[in-house]
Design an enzyme around this catalytic site. Sequence first.
Site, mmCIF file in Angstrom:
data_model
loop_
_atom_site.group_PDB
_atom_site.id
_atom_site.type_symbol
_atom_site.label_atom_id
_atom_site.label_comp_id
_atom_site.label_asym_id
_atom_site.label_seq_id
_atom_site.Cartn_x
_atom_site.Cartn_y
_atom_site.Cartn_z
ATOM 1 N N TYR A 46 -8.762 58.183 26.090
ATOM 2 C CA TYR A 46 -8.469 58.788 27.402
ATOM 3 C C TYR A 46 -9.530 59.821 27.778
ATOM 4 C CZ TYR A 46 -3.913 56.520 27.248
ATOM 5 O OH TYR A 46 -2.915 55.587 27.205
ATOM 6 N N ARG A 57 10.053 56.707 24.654
ATOM 7 C CA ARG A 57 10.168 57.040 26.086
ATOM 8 C C ARG A 57 11.617 57.059 26.566
ATOM 9 N NH1 ARG A 57 5.078 55.927 29.035
ATOM 10 N NH2 ARG A 57 3.582 56.826 27.617
HETATM 11 O O1 1CP Z 1 10.744 60.028 25.523
HETATM 12 C C1 1CP Z 1 9.669 60.070 24.878
HETATM 13 O O2 1CP Z 1 9.263 59.132 24.175
HETATM 14 C C2 1CP Z 1 8.935 61.391 24.867
HETATM 15 C C3 1CP Z 1 7.930 61.596 25.823
HETATM 16 C C4 1CP Z 1 6.605 60.871 25.846
HETATM 17 C C5 1CP Z 1 5.782 60.397 24.805
HETATM 18 C C6 1CP Z 1 6.090 60.325 23.337
HETATM 19 C C7 1CP Z 1 5.899 60.676 27.045
HETATM 20 C C8 1CP Z 1 6.415 61.019 28.366
HETATM 21 N N1 1CP Z 1 4.659 60.171 26.746
HETATM 22 C C9 1CP Z 1 4.560 59.966 25.387
HETATM 23 C C10 1CP Z 1 3.428 59.462 24.626
HETATM 24 C C11 1CP Z 1 2.270 58.837 25.294
HETATM 25 N N2 1CP Z 1 1.687 59.181 26.505
HETATM 26 C C12 1CP Z 1 1.512 57.789 24.732
HETATM 27 C C13 1CP Z 1 1.754 57.200 23.370
HETATM 28 C C14 1CP Z 1 2.915 56.316 23.360
HETATM 29 C C15 1CP Z 1 2.761 55.049 24.124
HETATM 30 O O3 1CP Z 1 1.870 54.274 23.761
HETATM 31 O O4 1CP Z 1 3.572 54.839 25.037
HETATM 32 C C16 1CP Z 1 0.472 57.476 25.629
HETATM 33 C C17 1CP Z 1 -0.583 56.413 25.453
HETATM 34 C C18 1CP Z 1 0.583 58.359 26.739
HETATM 35 C C19 1CP Z 1 -0.312 58.456 27.913
HETATM 36 C C20 1CP Z 1 0.407 58.345 29.184
HETATM 37 N N3 1CP Z 1 1.304 59.278 29.641
HETATM 38 C C21 1CP Z 1 0.367 57.308 30.124
HETATM 39 C C22 1CP Z 1 -0.572 56.132 30.093
HETATM 40 C C23 1CP Z 1 -0.158 54.994 29.282
HETATM 41 C C24 1CP Z 1 -1.257 53.931 29.321
HETATM 42 O O5 1CP Z 1 -0.881 52.761 29.381
HETATM 43 O O6 1CP Z 1 -2.462 54.235 29.289
HETATM 44 C C25 1CP Z 1 1.289 57.618 31.147
HETATM 45 C C26 1CP Z 1 1.623 56.816 32.358
HETATM 46 C C27 1CP Z 1 1.874 58.868 30.815
HETATM 47 C C28 1CP Z 1 2.872 59.612 31.605
HETATM 48 C C29 1CP Z 1 4.191 59.798 31.002
HETATM 49 N N4 1CP Z 1 4.415 60.364 29.771
HETATM 50 C C30 1CP Z 1 5.749 60.432 29.531
HETATM 51 C C31 1CP Z 1 6.432 59.900 30.690
HETATM 52 C C32 1CP Z 1 7.924 59.828 30.864
HETATM 53 C C33 1CP Z 1 5.446 59.501 31.591
HETATM 54 C C34 1CP Z 1 5.669 58.936 32.975
HETATM 55 C C35 1CP Z 1 5.375 60.023 33.933
HETATM 56 C C36 1CP Z 1 6.210 60.007 35.169
HETATM 57 O O7 1CP Z 1 7.336 60.553 35.153
HETATM 58 O O8 1CP Z 1 5.698 59.489 36.176
#
Ligand code: 1CP
Length: 354
Positions: free
Chosen positions: A155, A27
């Site tokens: 999900y 992230r």
């Molecule tokens: O910088 C990076 O790592 C690249 C971008 C990236 C990646 C690899 C994002 C951007 N998301 C992910 C993967 C992702 N998304 C995972 C697997 C990794 C992990 O466990 O963190 C999962 C479970 C998600 C699902 C997801 N996307 C969630 C929920 C998490 C949960 O606890 O259930 C959320 C909040 C997101 C949104 C998201 N994705 C990425 C960002 C920067 C954001 C935040 C969105 C925003 O700007 O508000």
Amino acid sequence: MINLKNDRFLRALFKQPVDVTPVWMMRQAGRYLPEYRASRTNAGDFMSLCMNPEFACEVTMQPLDRYPQLDAAILFSDILTIPDAMGQGLYFETGEGPRFKKVISTIADIEALPIPDPHKDLGYVMSAVSTICRELNGRVPLIGFSGSPWTLATYMVEGSSSKDFRKTKAMLYDNPQAMHLLLDKLAQSVTSYLNGQIIAGVHAVQIFDTWGGNLSAAAYQEFSLAYMRNIISGLVREHEGRKVPVIMFTKGSLWLEGIANAGADALGLDWTYDLGEARRRVGSQVALQGNMDPSVLYAKPEAIRSEVGRILASYGKGSGHVFNLGHGITPEVNPEHAGAFLRAVHELSAQYHE
Ligand code: 1CP
């Protein structure tokens, strides 16, 4: 093909000698960066950032421009693009996690799910990869990624983030056939999606099995690991004369030997593992990536530095380690602390390499 100016990350994944331990942060493009928040406001919302290749490229580059120590870029996207492309209607409520307009609950729902065509249904991701590769111009390797079938299924069936995976586990135990059909469709989708990213130019891929560790040992083998093994065996492992490494990120699972046997080049570990012990158990088979607790970044730079030193010492001498956080960096982290972390990894790791 563009030659890489910095290939430390790939060298470490293949256990080739490096000068210092390579580092990137899960992230790394995200809400802790003010420039990211500004781009998100300009784009309108998170999905618009992902779906517009110019915006996706802009935010992918932000951490690299701020931190010259980063040894890899990661495609800006989300794991939930696949369920969206299957027709579930992904959206994000501000301040909350992901939501789906359509939730999967019956075998008929699963039978109706299409396998997305990466070029047609996820073409915006493929365009983001080629736009980012052009912009990177060989500066560092680009990582592509996908969720594991089990993690995506949680999900799709819950309809949002979940703490206990109540509906998904009920389906797994009540109707294992339905769950297997869903996981099989997801494995096919993930394989062609990752292969699409590889052909479009990513140098490595990471599979996020974020919620696999929540399963029993038996269920993990049958409902998560088996499908990741299928995916890995179907991936393009060599493209345009270069080998494409696969990293499997796992969180909270106790089955390191089984995971190391699934065919990936590296395991990404969360912070609960002792890195040295993990190396002794599976280090002859795979490289390791991780694993500082992201909450250490709430502490002062001196404390961050000493924790980096402890983790480097735990891994010990030699290649085969990519430094990372054990999970994503959180929105509340001070960007200066992330910089102190990255500098500490390069400065303190030189002594562990020839
Ligand atoms: O910088 C990076 O790592 C690249 C971008 C990236 C990646 C690899 C994002 C951007 N998301 C992910 C993967 C992702 N998304 C995972 C697997 C990794 C992990 O466990 O963190 C999962 C479970 C998600 C699902 C997801 N996307 C969630 C929920 C998490 C949960 O606890 O259930 C959320 C909040 C997101 C949104 C998201 N994705 C990425 C960002 C920067 C954001 C935040 C969105 C925003 O700007 O508000």
